[in-house]
Design an enzyme around this catalytic site. Structure first.
Site, PDB file in Angstrom:
ATOM      1  N   ASN A 208       0.858  -1.201   0.000  1.00 49.36           N
ATOM      2  CA  ASN A 208       0.000   0.000   0.000  1.00 49.36           C
ATOM      3  C   ASN A 208       0.886   1.240   0.000  1.00 49.36           C
ATOM      4  OD1 ASN A 208       0.452   0.900   2.861  1.00 49.36           O
ATOM      5  ND2 ASN A 208      -0.391  -1.138   3.263  1.00 49.36           N
ATOM      6  N   ASP A 276      -4.531  -6.045   5.222  1.00 46.52           N
ATOM      7  CA  ASP A 276      -5.595  -6.829   5.866  1.00 46.52           C
ATOM      8  C   ASP A 276      -5.559  -8.293   5.453  1.00 46.52           C
ATOM      9  OD1 ASP A 276      -6.779  -4.785   7.404  1.00 46.52           O
ATOM     10  OD2 ASP A 276      -7.655  -3.929   5.588  1.00 46.52           O
ATOM     11  N   LYS A 285       8.394 -18.167  -9.308  1.00 49.18           N
ATOM     12  CA  LYS A 285       7.765 -17.049 -10.004  1.00 49.18           C
ATOM     13  C   LYS A 285       6.614 -17.557 -10.876  1.00 49.18           C
ATOM     14  CE  LYS A 285       8.614 -13.373 -13.232  1.00 49.18           C
ATOM     15  NZ  LYS A 285       9.409 -12.975 -14.383  1.00 49.18           N
ATOM     16  N   PRO A 301      -3.646 -11.297  10.935  1.00 41.89           N
ATOM     17  CA  PRO A 301      -4.027 -10.976  12.320  1.00 41.89           C
ATOM     18  C   PRO A 301      -4.212  -9.471  12.453  1.00 41.89           C
ATOM     19  CG  PRO A 301      -1.685 -11.542  12.169  1.00 41.89           C
ATOM     20  CD  PRO A 301      -2.290 -11.843  10.829  1.00 41.89           C
ATOM     21  N   ASP A 302      -5.184  -9.051  13.228  1.00 38.32           N
ATOM     22  CA  ASP A 302      -5.328  -7.619  13.517  1.00 38.32           C
ATOM     23  C   ASP A 302      -4.456  -7.335  14.738  1.00 38.32           C
ATOM     24  OD1 ASP A 302      -6.145  -5.097  14.525  1.00 38.32           O
ATOM     25  OD2 ASP A 302      -7.957  -5.247  13.303  1.00 38.32           O
ATOM     26  N   ILE A 303      -3.337  -6.691  14.499  1.00 41.92           N
ATOM     27  CA  ILE A 303      -2.329  -6.532  15.561  1.00 41.92           C
ATOM     28  C   ILE A 303      -2.870  -5.652  16.690  1.00 41.92           C
ATOM     29  CG2 ILE A 303       0.057  -5.816  16.032  1.00 41.92           C
ATOM     30  CD1 ILE A 303       0.557  -6.167  12.961  1.00 41.92           C
ATOM     31  N   PHE A 320      -4.395   4.154  14.528  1.00 43.98           N
ATOM     32  CA  PHE A 320      -4.602   5.143  13.482  1.00 43.98           C
ATOM     33  C   PHE A 320      -5.716   4.635  12.587  1.00 43.98           C
ATOM     34  CE2 PHE A 320      -1.581   8.721  12.787  1.00 43.98           C
ATOM     35  CZ  PHE A 320      -1.039   8.723  14.058  1.00 43.98           C
ATOM     36  N   LYS A 334     -14.333   2.600  14.892  1.00 41.08           N
ATOM     37  CA  LYS A 334     -13.122   1.775  14.951  1.00 41.08           C
ATOM     38  C   LYS A 334     -12.546   1.745  16.365  1.00 41.08           C
ATOM     39  CE  LYS A 334     -10.994   1.547  10.922  1.00 41.08           C
ATOM     40  NZ  LYS A 334     -10.233   1.978   9.754  1.00 41.08           N
ATOM     41  N   LYS A 338     -12.164  -1.879  18.074  1.00 41.41           N
ATOM     42  CA  LYS A 338     -10.829  -2.423  18.366  1.00 41.41           C
ATOM     43  C   LYS A 338     -10.441  -2.249  19.828  1.00 41.41           C
ATOM     44  CE  LYS A 338      -9.094  -2.141  13.707  1.00 41.41           C
ATOM     45  NZ  LYS A 338      -7.912  -2.506  12.931  1.00 41.41           N
TER      46      LYS A 338
HETATM   47  N1  CTP Z   1      -4.163  -2.572  12.274  1.00 40.36           N
HETATM   48  C1  CTP Z   1      -3.445  -3.598  12.824  1.00 40.36           C
HETATM   49  N2  CTP Z   1      -3.454  -4.822  12.226  1.00 40.36           N
HETATM   50  C2  CTP Z   1      -4.166  -5.036  11.108  1.00 40.36           C
HETATM   51  C3  CTP Z   1      -4.902  -3.987  10.530  1.00 40.36           C
HETATM   52  C4  CTP Z   1      -4.882  -2.750  11.146  1.00 40.36           C
HETATM   53  O1  CTP Z   1      -2.792  -3.406  13.851  1.00 40.36           O
HETATM   54  N3  CTP Z   1      -4.143  -6.233  10.542  1.00 40.36           N
HETATM   55  C5  CTP Z   1      -4.146  -1.265  12.971  1.00 40.36           C
HETATM   56  C6  CTP Z   1      -3.480  -0.156  12.216  1.00 40.36           C
HETATM   57  O2  CTP Z   1      -2.103  -0.069  12.546  1.00 40.36           O
HETATM   58  C7  CTP Z   1      -4.259   1.056  12.681  1.00 40.36           C
HETATM   59  C8  CTP Z   1      -5.641   0.513  12.948  1.00 40.36           C
HETATM   60  O3  CTP Z   1      -5.476  -0.893  13.117  1.00 40.36           O
HETATM   61  O4  CTP Z   1      -3.767   1.536  13.903  1.00 40.36           O
HETATM   62  C9  CTP Z   1      -6.642   0.782  11.917  1.00 40.36           C
HETATM   63  O5  CTP Z   1      -6.202   0.357  10.663  1.00 40.36           O
HETATM   64  P1  CTP Z   1      -7.161   0.458   9.405  1.00 40.36           P
HETATM   65  O6  CTP Z   1      -6.493  -0.185   8.236  1.00 40.36           O
HETATM   66  O7  CTP Z   1      -7.675   1.854   9.268  1.00 40.36           O
HETATM   67  O8  CTP Z   1      -8.365  -0.422   9.921  1.00 40.36           O
HETATM   68  P2  CTP Z   1      -8.900  -1.806   9.521  1.00 40.36           P
HETATM   69  O9  CTP Z   1      -9.190  -2.563  10.740  1.00 40.36           O
HETATM   70  O10 CTP Z   1      -8.040  -2.480   8.513  1.00 40.36           O
HETATM   71  O11 CTP Z   1     -10.293  -1.398   8.893  1.00 40.36           O
HETATM   72  P3  CTP Z   1     -10.684  -1.006   7.403  1.00 40.36           P
HETATM   73  O12 CTP Z   1      -9.476  -1.301   6.541  1.00 40.36           O
HETATM   74  O13 CTP Z   1     -11.855  -1.860   7.118  1.00 40.36           O
HETATM   75  O14 CTP Z   1     -11.021   0.457   7.468  1.00 40.36           O
END
Ligand code: CTP
Length: 395
Positions: A208, A276, A285, A301-303, A320, A334, A338
């Site tokens: 990204n 995500d 390749k 994983p959502d950290i 953020f 959010k 979270k």
């Molecule tokens: N984050 C994280 N781990 C992930 C995805 C997000 O720790 N796998 C954290 C980011 O570092 C940030 C926050 O979650 O602090 C929000 O990230 P964002 O991408 O805006 O949120 P998402 O949960 O991915 O929601 P969406 O993409 O649906 O808006």
């Protein structure tokens, strides 16, 4: 009386050094000048000597100067070294740690704060080499001012003009102001920053647009307040801020593991734009001749959310939110989803990703605060102070 050692580089803006000296003298500073050899082509030592009411130093090889005062002594006697104008060449030599004339020898031999006011052609300022040098100098603890934008002596238009002397004086005063109190001394703060790369095969990946600038600026600001900072960084081309411990990772899962290893922390600021999803990468390749590949995405994983539920949850957990629409509404949701304490929301539909400025909304339990558009460094400094406030209030 504060003493400024002014190093004048060889650019057309060297004539403005005369005005800078005059302003500094009227404010009661003692100014001693060093000129590079190239600077002599633009302004005379006589002018600078008359205005500074002192001898002007120009060469390493002056036996009389060395007998009166070793060249290292020049910087020892200063409270601050100011390089104005700093040419692209002079900054490159500073970055490389060269000591091939009096100016660079002094700069390498000093432990005094250094403030640099660049001036150069717009293309030189925009060149990748200069950008790299500026970033490295800042990481080394040098304050590098941003040049002004406008018509240049060479007829071109853009950034590269020497900041006006009153702005340089203001920067000098800010640099000499006492360091902020080390309000975060003894605290450990974790920061994640940058994007993650999720490999598809040995040569391709999903990424990204995150540049890492805001997260790195936050790590730097926290370190300035005395925190022990661990910065877990995705793949970015940024130098490590002064005094920060950095762990480089590539994927979201590596970032999650690194975060886990560095706990406990008093606060965590999750600035990273974590992917995500990931795919199961191909070992070889993927070739174009084969059938068009289909990527099967699996969730990462959502950290942040994992940290929020962990027994090691930091006392202050900040996420953020990068949003492109209904920014505040999404950020408020959010924060709850979270279970973060705060969410710093930014609208990334414009030029925020990769840009120098940011306009953010701080979403807390108490409500939403919208900050004016600020340079990312200023957003970072303000957030670091707020983190210090919150940790002080909680202990
Ligand atoms: N984050 C994280 N781990 C992930 C995805 C997000 O720790 N796998 C954290 C980011 O570092 C940030 C926050 O979650 O602090 C929000 O990230 P964002 O991408 O805006 O949120 P998402 O949960 O991915 O929601 P969406 O993409 O649906 O808006």
């Amino acid at each position: 009386m504060k003493r400024i050692l002014l190093i004048v580089g060889g650019g057309i803006a060297a004539y403005k050094a005369a005005e800078l000296i005059r302003l500094l003298k009227t404010r009661g500073y003692a100014v001693r000048c060093v000129m590079t050899e190239a600077a002599h082509h633009f302004v005379t030592p006589m002018t600078l000597a008359a205005l500074s009411e002192d001898k002007v130093y120009t060469t390493l090889w002056d036996l009389k100067d060395e007998a009166e005062m070793g060249h290292i002594q020049l910087s020892r006697e200063a409270d601050l070294i100011v390089v104005a104008p700093a040419t692209a060449d002079l900054m490159a030599r500073m970055t490389a740690g060269l000591a091939n004339d009096l100016a660079t020898t002094l700069l390498l031999a000093t432990d005094k704060p250094v403030l640099v006011a660049p001036a150069m052609n717009v293309r030189m300022w925009g060149h990748a080499a200069t950008a790299r040098n500026v970033a490295q100098l800042r990481a080394d603890g040098v304050t590098v001012m941003t040049p002004d934008e406008g018509i240049m002596a060479c007829g071109e238009y853009g950034p590269g003009r020497l900041p006006e002397p009153p702005a340089i004086v203001a920067a000098i005063e800010a640099t000499l102001a006492p360091a902020p109190p080390k309000r975060l001394a003894g605290r450990h703060v974790l920061v994640t920053a940058g994007p993650t790369h999720e490999p598809i095969d040995p040569v391709r990946y999903i990424a990204n647009r995150s540049s890492g600038k805001q997260g790195f600026a936050i790590a730097a600001a926290l370190a300035r307040l005395g925190a022990r900072v661990t910065l877990v960084a995705g793949p970015v081309m940024l130098p490590t801020p002064h005094g920060v411990d950095r762990i480089d990772v590539e994927t979201a899962r590596e970032m999650a593991d690194a975060v886990d290893r560095v706990l406990p922390a008093d606060a965590a600021v999750m600035v990273a734009a974590v992917a995500d999803w990931h795919v199961e990468p191909s070992q070889q390749k993927i070739k174009k001749g084969d059938a068009t590949p289909t990527l099967t995405l699996a969730e990462n994983p959502d950290i942040l959310a994992t940290l929020a539920r962990s027994p090691h949850r930091p006392r202050l957990l900040i996420g953020f939110a990068a949003e492109t629409e209904r920014v505040i509404e999404h950020a408020v949701a959010k924060r709850v989803r979270k279970t973060a304490d705060w969410i710093v929301a930014n609208d990334v539909s414009g030029d925020v990703m990769g840009g120098a400025d940011n306009s953010v909304h701080l979403v807390t339990e108490a409500g939403v605060e919208s900050w004016e558009r600020l340079p990312k460094d200023a957003v970072a400094a303000r957030l670091a102070e707020r983190i210090a406030d919150a940790l002080e209030a909680a202990s």
